[in-house]
Design a protein around this motif. Sequence first.
Motif, short mmCIF file in Angstrom:
data_model
loop_
_atom_site.label_atom_id
_atom_site.label_comp_id
_atom_site.label_asym_id
_atom_site.label_seq_id
_atom_site.Cartn_x
_atom_site.Cartn_y
_atom_site.Cartn_z
N VAL A 1 0.82 -1.21 0.00
CA VAL A 1 0.00 0.00 0.00
C VAL A 1 0.85 1.26 0.00
N ARG A 2 1.84 1.32 0.88
CA ARG A 2 2.66 2.53 0.97
C ARG A 2 3.33 2.84 -0.37
N GLY B 1 -10.13 6.70 2.06
CA GLY B 1 -9.59 6.72 3.42
C GLY B 1 -8.32 5.92 3.61
N LEU B 2 -7.87 5.23 2.58
CA LEU B 2 -6.72 4.33 2.73
C LEU B 2 -5.46 5.08 3.15
N LEU B 3 -5.24 6.25 2.61
CA LEU B 3 -4.05 7.01 2.96
C LEU B 3 -4.02 7.30 4.46
N HIS B 4 -5.17 7.66 5.01
CA HIS B 4 -5.21 8.00 6.43
C HIS B 4 -5.21 6.77 7.33
N ASN B 5 -5.40 5.59 6.75
CA ASN B 5 -5.24 4.35 7.52
C ASN B 5 -3.77 4.01 7.73
N HIS B 6 -2.90 4.55 6.86
CA HIS B 6 -1.48 4.21 6.91
C HIS B 6 -0.58 5.36 7.33
N PHE B 7 -1.11 6.58 7.33
CA PHE B 7 -0.34 7.76 7.69
C PHE B 7 -1.18 8.63 8.61
N ALA B 8 -0.53 9.33 9.54
CA ALA B 8 -1.26 10.13 10.53
C ALA B 8 -2.07 11.24 9.87
N ASP B 9 -1.51 11.87 8.86
CA ASP B 9 -2.18 12.96 8.15
C ASP B 9 -1.40 13.20 6.85
N LEU B 10 -1.81 14.20 6.09
CA LEU B 10 -1.15 14.45 4.80
C LEU B 10 0.30 14.89 5.01
N ASP B 11 0.60 15.63 6.07
CA ASP B 11 1.99 16.02 6.33
C ASP B 11 2.85 14.78 6.59
N ASP B 12 2.31 13.83 7.34
CA ASP B 12 3.05 12.59 7.60
C ASP B 12 3.28 11.85 6.28
N PHE B 13 2.27 11.80 5.43
CA PHE B 13 2.41 11.14 4.13
C PHE B 13 3.49 11.81 3.30
N LEU C 1 8.35 22.10 0.98
CA LEU C 1 8.59 23.46 1.44
C LEU C 1 7.31 24.16 1.89
N VAL C 2 6.20 23.90 1.23
CA VAL C 2 4.96 24.60 1.57
C VAL C 2 4.17 23.91 2.68
N ARG C 3 4.65 22.79 3.15
CA ARG C 3 3.99 22.06 4.24
C ARG C 3 4.95 22.02 5.44
N PRO C 4 4.89 23.05 6.29
CA PRO C 4 5.83 23.12 7.41
C PRO C 4 5.83 21.87 8.30
N GLY C 5 4.68 21.25 8.49
CA GLY C 5 4.63 20.03 9.31
C GLY C 5 5.44 18.91 8.69
N ALA C 6 5.37 18.79 7.37
CA ALA C 6 6.16 17.77 6.66
C ALA C 6 7.64 18.12 6.73
N SER C 7 7.97 19.39 6.51
CA SER C 7 9.38 19.81 6.55
C SER C 7 10.01 19.52 7.90
N ALA C 8 9.29 19.79 8.98
CA ALA C 8 9.83 19.54 10.32
C ALA C 8 10.07 18.04 10.52
N ARG C 9 9.17 17.20 10.06
CA ARG C 9 9.34 15.75 10.21
C ARG C 9 10.53 15.25 9.39
#
Length: 196
Positions: A11-12, A45-57, A109-117
């Motif tokens: 899936v990932r 909903g499959l993406l959110h079953n495997h990742f916390a949110d879009l930033d995590d993805f 770059l435009v997703r600060p939550g993703a950048s921090a992770r």
Amino acid sequence: MSPRGVAITGVRERLFEAAERVLSRDGAGGLTSRAVTGEAGCAKGLLHNHFADLDDFVAQLVLHRFRLLAERAAALPARAGESTVTENLNATVLALLDSAGPALAALALVRPGASARIRDAWRDGAPGLNAIEASVATYLEAEQRLGRVSGTADCAALALAVVGTAHHLLMTAWPGGPDPRERLQHVIASLTGRNG
């Protein structure tokens, strides 16, 4: 679409591949969880079953991509003495700039939550540009021992120049803009003197 209740293998990877297609086609602004799952042909909903949110993805997508690129670069030193230095470097480093690369960089770059992770993962040792740079330096040192790179060349500095240029082009390119790979090929050819 997969039937309800039927497990999907890989899936990932399937979602990552779908995201890269969306990014290549629609740019960073077109990447949504719905666009990714639609492209992958799976439930919304499959993406959110495997990742916390879009930033995590997005963070996991970037880290996955860099892990694959670092693995590819790790094989570079074994190519010492084969083909030419220029061709070997091009085959490895240009992969940073393939079709989804600039859009993926823009997205991070435009997703600060993703950048921090991503930064946290790199700080904790996940492979990134540093791993690629180290492999390029090791490769150039191997070629230097074979006499295909000047004995006076600073291989670590050359590796930094090549990977640093790739990073600069990755961060300043945009989907549909001029192909950054041509500029990187020119830099690599100039640094290797086209004769390696």
